[in-house]
Design a protein around this motif. Structure first.
Motif, PDB file in Angstrom:
ATOM      1  N   LEU A 195      13.695  10.347  -3.111  1.00 18.63           N
ATOM      2  CA  LEU A 195      13.076  10.049  -1.685  1.00 18.63           C
ATOM      3  C   LEU A 195      11.790   9.449  -1.582  1.00 18.63           C
ATOM      4  O   LEU A 195      10.779   9.946  -2.435  1.00 18.63           O
ATOM      5  CB  LEU A 195      13.245  11.480  -0.828  1.00 18.63           C
ATOM      6  CG  LEU A 195      14.601  11.978  -0.680  1.00 18.63           C
ATOM      7  CD1 LEU A 195      14.687  13.228  -0.182  1.00 18.63           C
ATOM      8  CD2 LEU A 195      15.405  10.844   0.156  1.00 18.63           C
ATOM      9  N   GLU A 196      11.486   8.827  -0.557  1.00 20.28           N
ATOM     10  CA  GLU A 196      10.013   8.405  -0.185  1.00 20.28           C
ATOM     11  C   GLU A 196       9.533   8.838   0.951  1.00 20.28           C
ATOM     12  O   GLU A 196      10.226   8.784   2.089  1.00 20.28           O
ATOM     13  CB  GLU A 196       9.764   6.849  -0.323  1.00 20.28           C
ATOM     14  CG  GLU A 196       8.461   6.498  -0.080  1.00 20.28           C
ATOM     15  CD  GLU A 196       8.737   4.833   0.155  1.00 20.28           C
ATOM     16  OE1 GLU A 196       7.450   4.306   0.588  1.00 20.28           O
ATOM     17  OE2 GLU A 196       9.694   4.299  -0.365  1.00 20.28           O
ATOM     18  N   VAL A 197       8.563   9.550   0.968  1.00 20.62           N
ATOM     19  CA  VAL A 197       7.876  10.164   2.236  1.00 20.62           C
ATOM     20  C   VAL A 197       7.233   9.082   2.821  1.00 20.62           C
ATOM     21  O   VAL A 197       6.388   8.522   2.715  1.00 20.62           O
ATOM     22  CB  VAL A 197       6.900  11.382   2.047  1.00 20.62           C
ATOM     23  CG1 VAL A 197       6.432  11.920   3.404  1.00 20.62           C
ATOM     24  CG2 VAL A 197       7.702  12.552   1.231  1.00 20.62           C
ATOM     25  N   LYS A 198       7.683   8.810   4.392  1.00 18.23           N
ATOM     26  CA  LYS A 198       6.840   7.809   5.247  1.00 18.23           C
ATOM     27  C   LYS A 198       7.003   8.213   6.650  1.00 18.23           C
ATOM     28  O   LYS A 198       7.993   8.570   7.097  1.00 18.23           O
ATOM     29  CB  LYS A 198       7.807   6.639   4.970  1.00 18.23           C
ATOM     30  CG  LYS A 198       7.226   5.508   5.592  1.00 18.23           C
ATOM     31  CD  LYS A 198       7.789   3.921   5.223  1.00 18.23           C
ATOM     32  CE  LYS A 198       6.872   2.964   6.023  1.00 18.23           C
ATOM     33  NZ  LYS A 198       7.793   1.727   5.797  1.00 18.23           N
ATOM     34  N   ASP A 199       5.496   8.083   7.273  1.00 13.89           N
ATOM     35  CA  ASP A 199       5.581   8.666   8.629  1.00 13.89           C
ATOM     36  C   ASP A 199       6.271   9.717   9.063  1.00 13.89           C
ATOM     37  O   ASP A 199       6.828   9.779  10.158  1.00 13.89           O
ATOM     38  CB  ASP A 199       6.201   7.473   9.287  1.00 13.89           C
ATOM     39  CG  ASP A 199       5.159   6.088   9.003  1.00 13.89           C
ATOM     40  OD1 ASP A 199       3.936   6.288   8.715  1.00 13.89           O
ATOM     41  OD2 ASP A 199       5.932   4.928   9.051  1.00 13.89           O
TER      42      ASP A 199
END
Length: 312
Positions: free
Chosen positions: A216-220
């Protein structure tokens, strides 16, 4: 038993050459070669047959089967490293560590009741499955489906080859009455378990930490999928190579005869070369960290991109 041992390529570990390494990619290359060398001796160990026999008996086969498994897991770890997939290198390294712990534990507890406990524990699924199928057949009035017959025949063959009567055993929750950490502690690898291999259990089970770190990529404040593979690290390879040599030392100390001695005498040199690489890689990481600490934010970004391009 013949004293002739297949030739195994000796990997050169030259500190003067390693001191010129500019990226972890170069350390990975050397780590791969050392694990190949160590695994070659595992293959030799698994092919040593007692002098008076043509095959291992069941008791001996439990130990030798672990050596074969270790060889295959090490080669799988090497394969995933060469494919540049850090996520799956953790999985195979964790499985290899468990195999190493079990192997050393069996060597140091070479008793029939330990082997019997291991085999009965391994048969617990077959016993439950057989009993469940039998109950279904009884509920059906005795009708046996073709798939059930195939499964029951397979379980019967497995039990026969294992010399186990499924009706007479009560498989233990943990063989030898110990879980993996207990066994690791018994053989002096508890710190390795906690320091290097408890974490990779996240990768085995797909825990949240594994998803967060690699998938997963953490974004905003939210999350997006991350399908990119992460580049591998040398530490897994050198640690497994180090532990593999320790396992081989334990094994060959129990083998009587010139073939065992001929291999055992090569292990200290391999062990030392692995330790040299581990030490030099740690020095490299410290040096790189110190260098990056003096960079401006812009230069840090450029340095990160340079390292990434070198690693690929």
């Amino acid at each position: 038993m013949s004293s002739n041992v297949p030739e195994v390529k000796r990997v050169e570990v030259d500190p003067s050459v390693i001191s010129t390494f500019k990226s972890e990619h170069e350390y990975i290359g050397l780590s791969v070669e050392l694990l190949i060398e160590a695994s070659s001796y595992v293959c030799i160990a698994g092919n040593i047959i007692p002098p008076a026999e043509n095959a291992w008996n069941r008791h001996e086969a439990v130990l030798v089967g672990h050596l074969v498994r270790l060889y295959k897991l090490n080669t799988a770890l090497l394969d995933q490293t060469c494919q540049r997939r850090r996520e799956t290198t953790f999985i195979f390294a964790r499985l290899a560590f468990e195999c190493i712990v079990n192997t050393i534990f069996i060597i140091r507890n070479d008793r029939s009741e330990i082997v019997q406990s291991y085999i009965e524990h391994s048969m617990r699924h077959e016993k439950r499955l057989r009993d469940r199928i039998r109950n279904k057949i009884t509920e059906r009035g005795g009708e046996i489906w073709p798939i059930e017959k195939r499964i029951l025949d397979s379980i019967e063959r497995s039990a026969k080859n294992s010399d186990v009567d499924l009706d007479r055993i009560d498989p233990p929750k943990n063989w030898a009455g110990k879980n993996l950490f207990d066994k690791a502690r018994d053989v002096g690898l508890d710190e390795a378990y906690l320091g290097a291999f408890a974490g990779p259990s996240h990768s085995i089970h797909g825990n949240w930490h594994d998803l967060l770190e690699y998938n997963l990529e953490v974004k905003d404040g939210g999350f997006l999928p991350n399908f990119e593979w992460h580049p591998p690290r040398p530490q897994l390879l050198t640690t497994i190579a180090h532990l593999t040599v320790i396992t081989l030392g334990e094994f060959f100390s129990e083998i009587i005869g010139p073939a065992g001695n001929a291999v055992a005498e090569r292990l200290p040199d391999l062990y030392e070369r692995i330790q040299i690489l581990i030490h030099l890689h740690e020095e490299f990481l410290v040096s790189r960290t110190n260098r990056e600490s003096h960079l401006t934010p812009t230069l840090k970004i450029l340095e990160t991109e340079r390292q990434r391009s070198e690693d690929f």
